[in-house]
Design a protein around this motif. Structure first.
Motif, PDB file in Angstrom:
ATOM      1  N   ALA A  52      -4.893   7.981   7.438  1.00  0.00           N
ATOM      2  CA  ALA A  52      -5.453   6.547   7.423  1.00  0.00           C
ATOM      3  C   ALA A  52      -5.812   5.914   6.004  1.00  0.00           C
ATOM      4  O   ALA A  52      -5.499   6.485   4.706  1.00  0.00           O
ATOM      5  CB  ALA A  52      -6.261   7.181   7.858  1.00  0.00           C
ATOM      6  N   GLU A  53      -6.475   5.070   6.020  1.00  0.00           N
ATOM      7  CA  GLU A  53      -6.683   4.153   4.730  1.00  0.00           C
ATOM      8  C   GLU A  53      -7.139   5.003   3.497  1.00  0.00           C
ATOM      9  O   GLU A  53      -6.855   4.777   2.705  1.00  0.00           O
ATOM     10  CB  GLU A  53      -7.709   3.181   4.987  1.00  0.00           C
ATOM     11  CG  GLU A  53      -7.303   2.178   3.917  1.00  0.00           C
ATOM     12  CD  GLU A  53      -8.577   1.114   4.149  1.00  0.00           C
ATOM     13  OE1 GLU A  53      -9.200   0.624   3.442  1.00  0.00           O
ATOM     14  OE2 GLU A  53      -8.754   0.854   5.775  1.00  0.00           O
ATOM     15  N   LYS A  54      -7.987   5.849   3.671  1.00  0.00           N
ATOM     16  CA  LYS A  54      -8.947   6.942   2.550  1.00  0.00           C
ATOM     17  C   LYS A  54      -7.908   7.973   2.015  1.00  0.00           C
ATOM     18  O   LYS A  54      -8.573   8.749   1.388  1.00  0.00           O
ATOM     19  CB  LYS A  54     -10.169   6.610   3.185  1.00  0.00           C
ATOM     20  CG  LYS A  54     -11.338   5.237   3.162  1.00  0.00           C
ATOM     21  CD  LYS A  54     -12.103   5.219   1.874  1.00  0.00           C
ATOM     22  CE  LYS A  54     -12.035   3.990   1.223  1.00  0.00           C
ATOM     23  NZ  LYS A  54     -13.129   3.421   2.043  1.00  0.00           N
TER      24      LYS A  54
ATOM     25  N   ASP B  15       0.983  -1.156  -0.034  1.00  0.00           N
ATOM     26  CA  ASP B  15       0.508  -0.128  -0.122  1.00  0.00           C
ATOM     27  C   ASP B  15       0.661   1.299   0.285  1.00  0.00           C
ATOM     28  O   ASP B  15       0.679   1.998  -0.822  1.00  0.00           O
ATOM     29  CB  ASP B  15      -0.906   0.324   1.359  1.00  0.00           C
ATOM     30  CG  ASP B  15      -1.780  -0.904   1.641  1.00  0.00           C
ATOM     31  OD1 ASP B  15      -2.528  -1.653   0.018  1.00  0.00           O
ATOM     32  OD2 ASP B  15      -2.760  -1.076   2.093  1.00  0.00           O
ATOM     33  N   ASP B  16       1.705   0.837   1.045  1.00  0.00           N
ATOM     34  CA  ASP B  16       2.556   2.383   1.168  1.00  0.00           C
ATOM     35  C   ASP B  16       3.536   2.470  -0.268  1.00  0.00           C
ATOM     36  O   ASP B  16       3.622   3.901  -0.785  1.00  0.00           O
ATOM     37  CB  ASP B  16       3.751   2.575   2.068  1.00  0.00           C
ATOM     38  CG  ASP B  16       2.971   3.207   3.229  1.00  0.00           C
ATOM     39  OD1 ASP B  16       2.001   3.265   3.314  1.00  0.00           O
ATOM     40  OD2 ASP B  16       3.746   2.159   4.729  1.00  0.00           O
ATOM     41  N   ILE B  17       4.077   1.327  -1.384  1.00  0.00           N
ATOM     42  CA  ILE B  17       4.785   1.713  -1.686  1.00  0.00           C
ATOM     43  C   ILE B  17       3.555   2.721  -3.964  1.00  0.00           C
ATOM     44  O   ILE B  17       3.710   3.330  -4.130  1.00  0.00           O
ATOM     45  CB  ILE B  17       4.899   0.865  -2.977  1.00  0.00           C
ATOM     46  CG1 ILE B  17       6.612   0.409  -1.814  1.00  0.00           C
ATOM     47  CG2 ILE B  17       5.489   0.388  -4.496  1.00  0.00           C
ATOM     48  CD1 ILE B  17       6.759  -1.290  -2.537  1.00  0.00           C
ATOM     49  N   ASP B  18       1.915   2.137  -3.130  1.00  0.00           N
ATOM     50  CA  ASP B  18       1.329   2.267  -3.716  1.00  0.00           C
ATOM     51  C   ASP B  18       1.317   3.522  -3.662  1.00  0.00           C
ATOM     52  O   ASP B  18       1.050   4.865  -4.451  1.00  0.00           O
ATOM     53  CB  ASP B  18      -0.061   2.069  -4.178  1.00  0.00           C
ATOM     54  CG  ASP B  18      -0.138   0.192  -4.349  1.00  0.00           C
ATOM     55  OD1 ASP B  18       0.311  -0.055  -5.190  1.00  0.00           O
ATOM     56  OD2 ASP B  18      -1.000  -0.176  -3.631  1.00  0.00           O
TER      57      ASP B  18
ATOM     58  N   LEU C  97       6.017   9.493   4.331  1.00  0.00           N
ATOM     59  CA  LEU C  97       4.668  10.227   3.955  1.00  0.00           C
ATOM     60  C   LEU C  97       4.611  10.869   4.793  1.00  0.00           C
ATOM     61  O   LEU C  97       4.667  11.028   5.648  1.00  0.00           O
ATOM     62  CB  LEU C  97       4.164   8.639   3.895  1.00  0.00           C
ATOM     63  CG  LEU C  97       4.254   7.070   3.163  1.00  0.00           C
ATOM     64  CD1 LEU C  97       3.190   6.500   3.494  1.00  0.00           C
ATOM     65  CD2 LEU C  97       4.739   7.741   1.765  1.00  0.00           C
ATOM     66  N   ILE C  98       3.356  12.095   3.655  1.00  0.00           N
ATOM     67  CA  ILE C  98       2.587  13.507   4.031  1.00  0.00           C
ATOM     68  C   ILE C  98       1.786  12.731   3.501  1.00  0.00           C
ATOM     69  O   ILE C  98       1.520  13.313   2.870  1.00  0.00           O
ATOM     70  CB  ILE C  98       4.577  14.236   4.509  1.00  0.00           C
ATOM     71  CG1 ILE C  98       3.353  14.972   5.379  1.00  0.00           C
ATOM     72  CG2 ILE C  98       3.937  14.509   3.106  1.00  0.00           C
ATOM     73  CD1 ILE C  98       3.774  15.997   5.818  1.00  0.00           C
ATOM     74  N   ALA C  99       0.511  13.191   4.924  1.00  0.00           N
ATOM     75  CA  ALA C  99      -0.486  13.876   4.491  1.00  0.00           C
ATOM     76  C   ALA C  99      -0.696  15.163   3.965  1.00  0.00           C
ATOM     77  O   ALA C  99      -0.077  16.199   4.236  1.00  0.00           O
ATOM     78  CB  ALA C  99      -2.255  13.024   6.066  1.00  0.00           C
ATOM     79  N   PRO C 100      -2.057  15.262   3.054  1.00  0.00           N
ATOM     80  CA  PRO C 100      -2.316  16.953   3.228  1.00  0.00           C
ATOM     81  C   PRO C 100      -2.736  17.775   4.238  1.00  0.00           C
ATOM     82  O   PRO C 100      -2.145  18.517   4.271  1.00  0.00           O
ATOM     83  CB  PRO C 100      -3.843  16.707   2.297  1.00  0.00           C
ATOM     84  CG  PRO C 100      -3.963  15.129   1.435  1.00  0.00           C
ATOM     85  CD  PRO C 100      -2.900  14.505   2.999  1.00  0.00           C
ATOM     86  N   ASP C 101      -2.801  17.480   4.887  1.00  0.00           N
ATOM     87  CA  ASP C 101      -2.894  17.812   6.472  1.00  0.00           C
ATOM     88  C   ASP C 101      -1.977  18.042   7.482  1.00  0.00           C
ATOM     89  O   ASP C 101      -1.822  18.362   8.361  1.00  0.00           O
ATOM     90  CB  ASP C 101      -4.355  17.634   7.571  1.00  0.00           C
ATOM     91  CG  ASP C 101      -4.349  16.485   7.900  1.00  0.00           C
ATOM     92  OD1 ASP C 101      -2.847  15.495   7.268  1.00  0.00           O
ATOM     93  OD2 ASP C 101      -4.583  15.707   8.563  1.00  0.00           O
ATOM     94  N   GLY C 102      -0.975  17.304   6.555  1.00  0.00           N
ATOM     95  CA  GLY C 102       0.812  17.380   7.357  1.00  0.00           C
ATOM     96  C   GLY C 102       0.866  16.109   8.342  1.00  0.00           C
ATOM     97  O   GLY C 102       2.471  15.584   8.506  1.00  0.00           O
ATOM     98  N   ALA C 103       0.168  15.433   8.001  1.00  0.00           N
ATOM     99  CA  ALA C 103      -0.003  14.044   9.326  1.00  0.00           C
ATOM    100  C   ALA C 103       1.475  13.409   8.514  1.00  0.00           C
ATOM    101  O   ALA C 103       1.522  12.910   7.358  1.00  0.00           O
ATOM    102  CB  ALA C 103      -1.678  13.635   9.274  1.00  0.00           C
ATOM    103  N   GLU C 104       1.380  12.695   9.774  1.00  0.00           N
ATOM    104  CA  GLU C 104       2.789  10.968   9.311  1.00  0.00           C
ATOM    105  C   GLU C 104       2.112  10.474   8.284  1.00  0.00           C
ATOM    106  O   GLU C 104       2.342   9.454   8.507  1.00  0.00           O
ATOM    107  CB  GLU C 104       3.862  11.487  10.226  1.00  0.00           C
ATOM    108  CG  GLU C 104       4.922  10.771  10.046  1.00  0.00           C
ATOM    109  CD  GLU C 104       6.591  10.795  11.002  1.00  0.00           C
ATOM    110  OE1 GLU C 104       5.623  11.654  12.071  1.00  0.00           O
ATOM    111  OE2 GLU C 104       7.321  10.248  10.357  1.00  0.00           O
TER     112      GLU C 104
END
Ligand SMILES: CC(C)(COP(=O)(O)OP(=O)(O)OC[C@H]1O[C@@H](n2cnc3c(N)ncnc32)[C@H](O)[C@@H]1OP(=O)(O)O)[C@@H](O)C(=O)NCCC(=O)NCCS
Length: 161
Positions: free
Chosen positions: A55-57, A6-9, A45-52
Motif C-alpha cells: 500500500a502507498e504509505k 514509485d516501484d523504482i523508488d 517487492l516485500i513489505a515488512p509484514d511479508g505482503a507482496e
C-alpha cells in the motif's frame, strides 16, 4: 516488465541501505530503470509484514530483480533492508521468486554472489548448489580480492518451502 517510478523508488530505497559500498554490488537508479525497461527483466517487492503488494504509505522491506533467458532465469539482485533482517523475509521473498519462476516454466535459476556472503546459507536452504568460481572477481577499496561464486538451482529438484 516496465516498473512504475514509485516501484523504482522503493527498490532504490532498499538498495541504498542493503548493500555495503565496500563491494560495489549495488546498482544505481539508471541501471535499475534500464534493466526494467527490457522485456525479460522482472522484480518483486516485500513489505515488512511479508505482503507482496505494498500500500502507498507502507515501507519497503526488500526486493528482487531477475532476468529470464529462454528457460533459465538469473537472480540479478536480492536484498532485505538491514532493519528487517533475520525475521524470515529473505526466505519468503526467495520462495516467492522461485515459485513464480517455476510456474512460468523456468528450468534453472542461476546467480552469482561474493564468497563469504551469509546469503549463501539462505540460497543453500532453498537448494542452490555451487557450480563455479570467478577468482578475485570483487576488489575492495583496501585492495582485497574476493571470489565470485556461481550457484544454480534445477527445478526438477525443487519443492516449494
Ligand atoms: C541475505 C539477505 C537477503 C537475508 O535476508 P533476511 O531477511 O535476513 O533472511 P532471513 O531472515 O529469511 O534468513 C534467511 C537465512 O539466511 C541466513 N542468514 C541471513 N543473514 C545471516 C547472517 N548475517 N549470518 C548468518 N546467516 C545468515 C540464515 O541461514 C537465515 O536462516 P535462519 O534465520 O533460519 O538461520 C540479507 O542479509 C541482505 O539483504 N543482505 C545484503 C544484500 C545481499 O548480500 N544480497 C545477496 C546478494 S547475492
Amino acid at each position: 516488465m516496465i516498473a512504475p517510478l514509485d516501484d523504482i523508488d522503493r527498490i532504490m530505497s532498499v538498495m541504498e541501505r542493503a548493500f555495503s559500498a565496500e563491494f560495489g554490488e549495488a546498482w544505481n537508479r539508471r541501471q535499475v530503470g534500464d534493466a526494467l525497461t527490457i522485456g525479460n527483466c522482472r522484480y518483486g517487492l516485500i513489505a515488512p509484514d511479508g505482503a507482496e503488494h505494498l500500500a502507498e504509505k507502507v515501507d519497503t522491506a526488500g526486493f528482487f530483480m531477475s532476468r529470464a533467458i529462454l528457460d533459465e532465469e538469473e537472480l540479478l539482485l536480492f536484498a532485505i533492508a538491514p532493519e528487517y533482517r533475520r525475521r524470515g523475509l529473505g526466505h519468503r521473498l526467495l520462495s516467492r521468486f522461485l515459485s513464480s519462476a517455476k510456474a512460468t516454466g523456468t528450468a534453472r535459476v542461476f546467480l552469482e554472489m561474493r564468497y563469504g556472503n551469509p546469503a549463501a546459507f539462505l540460497y543453500a536452504a532453498h537448494g542452490f548448489q555451487e557450480i563455479g568460481r570467478r577468482p578475485s572477481y570483487y576488489r575492495t577499496p583496501t585492495g582485497d580480492r574476493i571470489d565470485a561464486i556461481s550457484q544454480e538451482l534445477i527445478f526438477q529438484e525443487y519443492s516449494d518451502t
